[in-house]
Design a protein around this motif. Structure first.
Motif, short mmCIF file in Angstrom:
data_model
loop_
_atom_site.label_atom_id
_atom_site.label_comp_id
_atom_site.label_asym_id
_atom_site.label_seq_id
_atom_site.Cartn_x
_atom_site.Cartn_y
_atom_site.Cartn_z
N TYR A 1 -15.54 -10.79 5.56
CA TYR A 1 -14.57 -10.42 6.47
C TYR A 1 -13.17 -10.87 6.30
O TYR A 1 -12.30 -9.95 6.47
CB TYR A 1 -15.27 -10.56 7.93
CG TYR A 1 -16.40 -9.68 8.34
CD1 TYR A 1 -16.13 -8.36 8.76
CD2 TYR A 1 -17.58 -10.35 8.28
CE1 TYR A 1 -17.24 -7.56 9.15
CE2 TYR A 1 -19.06 -9.52 8.61
CZ TYR A 1 -18.49 -8.30 8.95
OH TYR A 1 -19.63 -7.56 9.15
N THR B 1 -3.18 0.27 -3.94
CA THR B 1 -2.09 -0.83 -3.77
C THR B 1 -1.44 -0.66 -4.99
O THR B 1 -1.76 -0.52 -6.19
CB THR B 1 -2.90 -2.07 -3.51
OG1 THR B 1 -4.20 -2.14 -4.52
CG2 THR B 1 -3.44 -2.54 -2.29
N LEU C 1 -7.50 -0.69 10.91
CA LEU C 1 -6.79 -1.76 10.96
C LEU C 1 -5.57 -1.82 9.99
O LEU C 1 -4.44 -2.74 10.58
CB LEU C 1 -7.74 -3.01 10.46
CG LEU C 1 -8.89 -3.26 11.44
CD1 LEU C 1 -9.28 -4.73 10.96
CD2 LEU C 1 -8.38 -3.63 13.06
N ARG C 2 -5.50 -1.06 9.11
CA ARG C 2 -4.22 -0.84 8.33
C ARG C 2 -3.18 0.09 9.26
O ARG C 2 -2.00 0.09 8.82
CB ARG C 2 -4.50 -0.14 7.02
CG ARG C 2 -5.09 -1.26 6.09
CD ARG C 2 -5.18 -0.48 5.05
NE ARG C 2 -6.20 -1.16 3.99
CZ ARG C 2 -6.55 -0.73 2.78
NH1 ARG C 2 -6.34 0.58 2.41
NH2 ARG C 2 -7.48 -1.48 2.03
N TRP D 1 0.81 -1.17 -0.12
CA TRP D 1 -0.04 0.11 0.02
C TRP D 1 0.98 1.27 -0.14
O TRP D 1 1.87 1.27 0.82
CB TRP D 1 -0.81 -0.14 1.24
CG TRP D 1 -2.07 -0.84 1.15
CD1 TRP D 1 -3.27 -0.82 1.02
CD2 TRP D 1 -1.96 -2.56 1.63
NE1 TRP D 1 -4.11 -1.89 1.03
CE2 TRP D 1 -3.18 -2.72 1.47
CE3 TRP D 1 -0.90 -3.41 2.04
CZ2 TRP D 1 -3.62 -4.33 1.52
CZ3 TRP D 1 -1.05 -4.44 2.38
CH2 TRP D 1 -2.60 -5.11 2.01
N LEU E 1 -11.70 -0.71 8.49
CA LEU E 1 -10.72 -1.54 7.76
C LEU E 1 -9.30 -0.56 7.38
O LEU E 1 -8.30 -1.09 7.44
CB LEU E 1 -11.28 -1.75 6.21
CG LEU E 1 -10.36 -2.50 5.24
CD1 LEU E 1 -9.78 -3.88 5.98
CD2 LEU E 1 -10.88 -2.65 3.96
N LEU F 1 -11.13 -7.32 16.20
CA LEU F 1 -11.14 -6.57 14.85
C LEU F 1 -12.59 -5.93 14.40
O LEU F 1 -12.51 -4.71 13.75
CB LEU F 1 -10.91 -7.80 13.90
CG LEU F 1 -9.89 -8.56 14.30
CD1 LEU F 1 -9.63 -9.66 13.21
CD2 LEU F 1 -8.39 -7.61 14.12
N PHE F 2 -13.77 -6.52 14.50
CA PHE F 2 -14.91 -5.87 14.19
C PHE F 2 -15.99 -6.07 15.41
O PHE F 2 -16.78 -6.94 15.42
CB PHE F 2 -15.69 -6.44 12.82
CG PHE F 2 -14.73 -6.38 11.65
CD1 PHE F 2 -14.80 -5.25 11.02
CD2 PHE F 2 -13.76 -7.34 11.50
CE1 PHE F 2 -14.00 -4.87 9.83
CE2 PHE F 2 -13.08 -7.14 10.06
CZ PHE F 2 -13.25 -5.77 9.19
N LEU G 1 -11.94 -8.49 3.64
CA LEU G 1 -11.59 -7.06 4.20
C LEU G 1 -10.18 -7.18 4.78
O LEU G 1 -9.26 -6.48 4.52
CB LEU G 1 -12.58 -6.60 4.92
CG LEU G 1 -13.83 -6.35 4.38
CD1 LEU G 1 -15.05 -5.76 5.44
CD2 LEU G 1 -13.99 -5.54 3.01
N LEU G 2 -9.77 -8.46 5.47
CA LEU G 2 -8.85 -8.37 6.41
C LEU G 2 -7.50 -8.66 5.74
O LEU G 2 -6.57 -8.18 5.90
CB LEU G 2 -8.91 -9.41 7.75
CG LEU G 2 -9.87 -8.83 8.83
CD1 LEU G 2 -10.47 -10.05 9.82
CD2 LEU G 2 -9.47 -7.73 9.49
N ALA G 3 -7.58 -9.42 4.55
CA ALA G 3 -6.52 -9.78 3.52
C ALA G 3 -6.18 -8.33 3.09
O ALA G 3 -5.17 -8.09 2.84
CB ALA G 3 -6.97 -10.50 2.67
N GLY G 4 -7.06 -7.13 3.17
CA GLY G 4 -6.69 -5.93 2.53
C GLY G 4 -6.50 -5.05 3.62
O GLY G 4 -6.03 -3.80 3.50
#
Lengths: 429, 429
Positions: B191, A68, A125-126, A24, A122, A419-420, B194-197
């Motif tokens: 989900y 990406t 989480l990055r 990314w 999302l 996570l969520f 998304l987490l792979a993202g």
């Protein structure tokens, strides 16, 4: 074009080597006619340099944050760059261009409040902080399982849709099960006990649900429950196992998550065996001597736990031998003092992490204990009937993963860790 | 009195040593004025000898099958005994006397049908056959995780209570979530994507639910789903990972579960890399050449899979590149042939074990694919909105643990494998 390396695999010794990265766009900076692009993959950040007269310069101009890309380039050692290396780009291939502006800044220049972070989860989480939390959690869980495997425990998968309330409590989510009412399990308590009666040493890491109405930093409607049950054992054996588990997890995270702890700017508490054990009675006495008007039989709330934490000078301590009637029906009383039970809580500073006990294994005792709590044994027949067929003495505990992670990350709210997260107002994302 | 050993730790070299065991009375036999008691613990069976004139003889007379006891005794080497040792009892302490007769014979002299076994499941799980299944499953799951850890995957815990249907399908269990309608997740599909993202390489082993009306040997209302998702990867990368996973699991079970496979009288299939890959088109052609009237676009059902299994001569094979519209909306079409998709199923003989694909990672493609399936993109906005923010190309798969265990045990019904199976008629135990 295939990724040849992760960012953390690029070292100065690779000077001159052609490599391909994927990830990314964390940040883009213009400097002296060049573009400096900070690329992020799951291993960290790396610096890409794009010369003004390279083919990729035009491509790089359209790159927004969080797009990406793949990058083919040459490794150059450079002391000024992070990790001592930078990549001089030969080719930059955009894969997915992110909309701009982002609803949340992943590079953390702009801080967001928790509600915004969970809404834009999302992206949240990055952030490097959350990447660190996820990596630490991975090792906490891994170490937990490894310790239990070494002690001869077997992993189980218990049913999550159940016919009756596990412990007779409320706070259950109803499920419509082929037209009938059923519930989501609050805990694998009764099933793990039964399985200790067949497999002896069992553990499970799985979701559990509590329909918590209140909004606190320590409660989730859906959490990850780490459960252990052991036949031919009592609460002291279980506390010994918890000591091993905790000490091993702390060592594991210290060893393998040094960078992540740095990212979080968090120092793990020093934990060594034995972990302090104080009886409930002694705790009450200590609290009374400090001027609180708590009395035997009362729950020990957060303000009181703060006092104990300070008085004991311990980050982690067991409060043992709780009043029998303050614990669920499956908790065994002490043989020499039936007012108190063979039970314990493990406290991190002022937060309960674990609850455990020796369990009752005689049908007649279970029936008596159900009645003593105003519960009808008939409603628990699906469980207690098995105690007619040779249940061993057994003991166990349950631990909430997200609470445990407060100790391992220094974060202050279990909703940041899940996570969520699910709570009264959150069902998406 | 504390257990000093497990049964499988007693060896002839310990002749004369005093030890203490704990476990279940598997069988009692009277022979020549002595009692021979077969004790069972989680490690296996051991033989206890109780002399007529010992103090324990009277105690032993009351021991019913499946009672739990502790035994203190002396190790004697004896070639005639199982494992070459027997224990001469000094003291036998009953812990919990089982009711007699038992509703199910744990020692397997009397065979019961599946319905009875599931009704009396705790006793059924004590049978050596089920003990073997549980031990093999433990190692299958352990090996699965170890392979993924080595490939840099991170364990995730995705929400199980969701607001909308995962794949737009039916078969969902409704949950009443703080007064609102929600559902139990059929799969962590969206989900994990998304987490792979955010985390790139993720896996999860967790319950999933399908409101299956039909009663088949291969369906459960609640099953354990093993899920993998990987960024910057396509379906070929994923098939390679599955090959590693399967080969490692088979080796692991062969190495550590020799005894359990013997108990089950089951020989594992020989699996080596590469696992045969046949395209859907070639499979259809092969089936047509064998006289079936299947045509492109049709599903490949069990009778056809039996033919393929026989024709290919393979226990395990991938069927790749399914018609695009036969797969869910998140499945990526082939760039050079949009009628077919970058997808695969892994088949064990004639049973689908795994389903996987390259996923779509562009919002506009997802919207088009939803519409092509009669689904409204607005209902999936909670998912596709994230594709505006730099989703990487990604691919993954889902595998049902209980189906996989058919391959590892030779059992014929996933309900035998699930510890406490849930189906239309089973909500207890």
């Amino acid at each position: 074009m295939l990724r040849t390396h992760f960012i953390n695999q690029i070292v100065p010794q690779m000077e001159g080597k052609e490599i391909t990265l994927a990830g990314w766009v964390h940040l883009v900076r213009d400097l002296g006619g060049k573009k400096f692009l900070i690329l992020r993959d799951k291993t960290g950040l790396g610096q890409i340099v794009i010369d003004k007269n390279s083919n990729s310069f035009q491509v790089a101009k359209d790159l927004t944050q969080e797009s990406t890309i793949m990058v083919r380039g040459i490794v150059k050692a450079d002391n000024r760059a992070p990790n001592g290396v930078e990549i001089h780009a030969i080719e930059v291939i955009p894969l997915s261009i992110a909309k701009s502006p982002l609803p949340l800044d992943v590079s953390d220049k702009v801080k967001a409040d928790l509600d915004t972070r969970l809404k834009e989860r999302l992206l949240d989480l990055r952030r490097l902080e959350m990447q660190a939390v996820i990596k630490i959690q991975n090792n906490v869980v891994k170490s937990f399982r490894e310790t239990l495997y070494n002690e001869g425990f077997t992993e189980i998968f218990t049913p999550k849709i159940i016919a009756t309330a596990t412990e007779g409590g409320a706070q259950l989510f109803p499920v419509i099960y082929f037209g009938k009412e059923a519930f989501l399990a609050q805990s694998p308590q009764l099933y793990k006990e039964l399985l200790a009666g067949a497999v002896e040493r069992v553990f499970e890491i799985a979701p559990a649900w509590r329909a918590e109405e209140s909004d606190t930093p320590y409660h989730l409607a859906e959490f990850v429950s780490m459960d252990v049950e052991m036949a031919f054992a009592d609460y002291n054996d279980i506390m010994n196992i918890i000591e091993n588990l905790i000490v091993n997890m702390v060592q594991y995270v210290k060893k393998y998550n040094e960078n992540e702890l740095k990212t979080l700017n968090y120092e793990l508490p020093e934990i060594s065996k034995p972990i302090k054990r104080i009886t409930y009675s002694d705790a009450i006495e200590m609290l009374q001597s400090k001027g609180t008007n708590i009395k035997f039989g009362d729950d020990i709330g957060t303000p009181e736990l703060r006092i104990l934490n300070k008085e004991l000078g311990q980050d982690l301590y067991f409060i043992t031998e709780w009043p029998a009637l303050a614990r669920p029906f499956y908790t065994k009383r002490k043989d020499d003092n039936p007012e108190i039970s063979e039970s314990f809580d493990l406290i991190f500073r002022w937060l309960e992490l674990v609850s455990g006990s020796t369990r009752n294994y005689r049908r007649e005792v279970l029936e008596k204990e159900l009645k003593a709590r105003g519960l009808n044994p008939i409603n628990f027949e699906f469980f207690i009937k098995w105690f007619d067929y040779g249940m061993p003495p057994h003991a166990g505990f349950g631990m909430g993963l997200q609470r445990l992670m407060i100790m391992f990350t220094g974060l202050q709210n279990v909703k940041e860790i899940s996570l969520f997260p699910r709570d009264k107002k959150r069902l998406v994302p």
